[in-house]
Design a protein around this motif. Structure first.
Motif, short mmCIF file in Angstrom:
data_model
loop_
_atom_site.label_atom_id
_atom_site.label_comp_id
_atom_site.label_asym_id
_atom_site.label_seq_id
_atom_site.Cartn_x
_atom_site.Cartn_y
_atom_site.Cartn_z
N LEU A 1 -9.50 80.57 -78.95
CA LEU A 1 -10.14 80.15 -77.71
C LEU A 1 -10.70 81.31 -76.90
O LEU A 1 -11.69 81.18 -76.19
CB LEU A 1 -9.14 79.36 -76.86
N SER A 2 -10.06 82.45 -76.99
CA SER A 2 -10.51 83.60 -76.22
C SER A 2 -11.72 84.26 -76.87
O SER A 2 -11.83 84.31 -78.11
CB SER A 2 -9.38 84.62 -76.10
N ARG A 3 -12.62 84.79 -76.03
CA ARG A 3 -13.77 85.55 -76.55
C ARG A 3 -13.53 87.05 -76.43
O ARG A 3 -14.45 87.84 -76.59
CB ARG A 3 -15.04 85.17 -75.77
N GLN A 4 -12.29 87.45 -76.21
CA GLN A 4 -12.00 88.87 -76.01
C GLN A 4 -12.34 89.69 -77.24
O GLN A 4 -12.77 90.84 -77.13
CB GLN A 4 -10.54 89.06 -75.62
N TRP A 5 -12.14 89.11 -78.44
CA TRP A 5 -12.49 89.83 -79.67
C TRP A 5 -13.94 90.28 -79.64
O TRP A 5 -14.28 91.39 -80.08
CB TRP A 5 -12.23 88.94 -80.89
N CYS A 6 -14.80 89.40 -79.11
CA CYS A 6 -16.23 89.70 -79.03
C CYS A 6 -16.49 90.77 -77.98
O CYS A 6 -17.25 91.72 -78.21
CB CYS A 6 -17.00 88.42 -78.72
N GLU A 7 -15.86 90.64 -76.83
CA GLU A 7 -16.04 91.62 -75.76
C GLU A 7 -15.59 93.01 -76.20
O GLU A 7 -16.22 94.02 -75.87
CB GLU A 7 -15.29 91.19 -74.50
N ASP A 8 -14.52 93.06 -76.98
CA ASP A 8 -14.05 94.36 -77.48
C ASP A 8 -15.09 95.01 -78.40
O ASP A 8 -15.31 96.22 -78.35
CB ASP A 8 -12.73 94.19 -78.23
N LEU A 9 -15.72 94.18 -79.24
CA LEU A 9 -16.69 94.72 -80.19
C LEU A 9 -17.96 95.22 -79.51
O LEU A 9 -18.57 96.20 -79.96
CB LEU A 9 -17.07 93.65 -81.22
N VAL A 10 -18.40 94.56 -78.43
CA VAL A 10 -19.68 94.92 -77.80
C VAL A 10 -19.51 95.91 -76.66
O VAL A 10 -20.50 96.38 -76.08
CB VAL A 10 -20.43 93.67 -77.29
N ALA A 11 -18.28 96.26 -76.31
CA ALA A 11 -18.01 97.02 -75.09
C ALA A 11 -18.76 98.35 -75.02
O ALA A 11 -19.19 98.77 -73.94
CB ALA A 11 -16.51 97.26 -74.95
N GLY A 12 -18.95 99.02 -76.13
CA GLY A 12 -19.56 100.34 -76.09
C GLY A 12 -21.07 100.36 -76.15
O GLY A 12 -21.68 101.44 -76.16
N LEU A 13 -21.70 99.21 -76.16
CA LEU A 13 -23.16 99.14 -76.29
C LEU A 13 -23.84 99.18 -74.92
O LEU A 13 -23.26 98.76 -73.91
CB LEU A 13 -23.55 97.84 -77.00
N PRO A 14 -25.10 99.64 -74.88
CA PRO A 14 -25.88 99.51 -73.63
C PRO A 14 -26.03 98.03 -73.26
O PRO A 14 -25.89 97.14 -74.11
CB PRO A 14 -27.23 100.13 -74.01
N ALA A 15 -26.35 97.78 -72.00
CA ALA A 15 -26.32 96.40 -71.47
C ALA A 15 -27.16 95.43 -72.28
O ALA A 15 -26.72 94.32 -72.62
CB ALA A 15 -26.79 96.41 -70.01
N ALA A 16 -28.41 95.81 -72.61
CA ALA A 16 -29.30 94.89 -73.34
C ALA A 16 -28.75 94.59 -74.72
O ALA A 16 -28.74 93.43 -75.17
CB ALA A 16 -30.70 95.46 -73.43
N GLU A 17 -28.29 95.61 -75.42
CA GLU A 17 -27.75 95.39 -76.75
C GLU A 17 -26.41 94.68 -76.69
O GLU A 17 -26.06 93.91 -77.60
CB GLU A 17 -27.63 96.72 -77.49
N ARG A 18 -25.66 94.90 -75.64
CA ARG A 18 -24.39 94.19 -75.47
C ARG A 18 -24.64 92.69 -75.36
O ARG A 18 -23.94 91.88 -75.98
CB ARG A 18 -23.65 94.72 -74.24
N ALA A 19 -25.65 92.31 -74.58
CA ALA A 19 -25.98 90.88 -74.42
C ALA A 19 -26.44 90.28 -75.74
O ALA A 19 -26.07 89.15 -76.09
CB ALA A 19 -27.05 90.72 -73.35
N ALA A 20 -27.27 91.02 -76.47
CA ALA A 20 -27.78 90.51 -77.74
C ALA A 20 -26.67 90.41 -78.77
O ALA A 20 -26.58 89.43 -79.53
CB ALA A 20 -28.90 91.42 -78.25
N ALA A 21 -25.80 91.42 -78.83
CA ALA A 21 -24.70 91.41 -79.79
C ALA A 21 -23.71 90.28 -79.48
O ALA A 21 -23.18 89.64 -80.39
CB ALA A 21 -23.99 92.76 -79.79
N ARG A 22 -23.46 90.05 -78.19
CA ARG A 22 -22.55 88.95 -77.82
C ARG A 22 -23.10 87.62 -78.31
O ARG A 22 -22.38 86.81 -78.91
CB ARG A 22 -22.36 88.93 -76.31
#
Length: 359
Positions: free
Chosen positions: A279-300
């Motif tokens: 249920l949690s999306r934390q796994w995804c947030e952990d993976l995208v955390a180091g990306l710049p904002a635009a790429e973080r949004a796309a990767a999420r």
């Protein structure tokens, strides 16, 4: 004409986040797909409309779906609809499940259709449908035992694996871009059965007739069949559809997502064995955390579409749009992610003599 326009308007309103291309103003590839779909399915259905901002993705979706599912071949339509329904259960896609279990009503009967739809596979009376639905329900579990020859023959492999792969792609796209339910969720079980029975009767001519294979192939240019799609090689038309669709969807990802984002998704898929993410999306947030904002949004967006598509909500899409408001790139980003995971699942079903399965 007025009734047709009203139906078209209602259907278009089922699409979220993007503006579909209206049928009356469609051009080029999109117009060709619309013509084929309307001719074979009586109307331009929402899964086609949601792809329409991207002409190549529209064509890729249609040929990936049409050639294994609706054309004549080694497998009857009821078996293919059982596979489609079981994959829809696996990916928590109520819309697809409503549609394809409804299709089963007139082909296999309401009891077996509802047993598959409600994940009661032991209650499916038809032994062949029970075996196929059981396989399709767990086809994404990459450590599960391989299906026995009793499930499908080598002649049947391209069509059945083709339907399975197409629905692992489609259910993800539908979860992102369409309303959650085809039928009103508050219908009583008896009313739901009556509605499905009626819709199935109306659709009967489109379900019982086999359409000529290969009609969609002219929509996209030829491409080589990848080794990890060798499961399609036994059927020339399915192989051509898969190779052309895969090439188009790969190119869509290159347009919509950076190499870094695509690499991150591939890295996560390399470790994925078909398990649910929870249920949690934390796994995804952990993976995208180091990306710049635009790429973080796309990767999420891409990661959730691939591995938890039912969790893609307005906030995920709005964050993507904040950096890239283009409808086409939104569709293509989600399409690439859906294709990437469907391709990985399909790779497991390459016959051993064809080369490495990659799963």
């Amino acid at each position: 004409m007025l009734a047709s326009r009203v139906v078209s308007s209602v259907v278009q309103r089922q699409v979220k986040y993007v503006k579909p291309v209206p049928q009356e103003s469609a051009k080029g590839i999109v117009a060709e797909v619309y013509e084929q779909v309307a001719g074979e399915m009586r109307l331009v259905v929402p899964p086609v409309l949601l792809h329409s901002p991207s002409p190549p993705a529209t064509a890729a979706y249609w040929m990936l779906m049409r050639e294994p599912l609706t054309t004549g071949g080694a497998v009857d339509r009821s078996a293919k609809e059982a596979v489609a329904s079981a994959v829809s259960v696996a990916n928590i896609c109520p819309y697809c499940l409503d549609m394809h279990s409804t299709n089963m009503y007139g082909l296999a009967g309401p009891d077996d259709a509802e047993a598959i739809a409600t994940d009661r596979l032991d209650d499916v009376r038809d032994e062949r449908l029970r075996r196929l639905a059981g396989w399709a329900r767990e086809a994404h579990l990459l450590d599960a035992p391989m299906p026995s020859p009793a499930v499908f023959t080598e002649a049947e492999r391209p069509e059945l694996v083709g339907v399975m792969v197409a629905f692992h792609y489609l259910t993800r796209m539908v979860n992102v871009f369409l309303a959650s339910f085809l039928l009103p969720p508050r219908l009583s079980p008896a009313a739901r059965r009556r509605a499905k029975q009626g819709i199935s009767h109306l659709l009967s001519p489109t379900l019982r007739g086999a359409f000529p294979p290969g009609r969609s192939l002219s929509l996209l240019p030829p491409a080589a069949l990848p080794v990890d799609a060798g499961w399609a090689a036994g059927n020339h038309v399915v192989a051509e559809a898969v190779s052309r669709a895969y090439a188009a969807l790969e190119a869509a990802g290159e347009r919509a997502l950076s190499p870094e984002v695509r690499a991150l998704v591939h890295s996560r898929l390399a470790d994925w064995r078909g398990e649910e993410t929870g249920l949690s999306r934390q796994w995804c947030e952990d993976l995208v955390a180091g990306l710049p904002a635009a790429e973080r949004a796309a990767a999420r967006l891409a990661l959730l579409t691939a591995l938890a598509s039912h969790q893609v909500d307005e906030s995920v899409v709005e964050d993507f749009r904040r950096h890239d408001p283009d409808d086409r790139r939104l569709v293509e980003a989600a399409a690439w992610a859906s294709y990437a995971v469907a391709r990985r699942i399909g790779a497991r079903y390459v016959p051993a003599e064809s080369g490495p399965a990659g799963g």
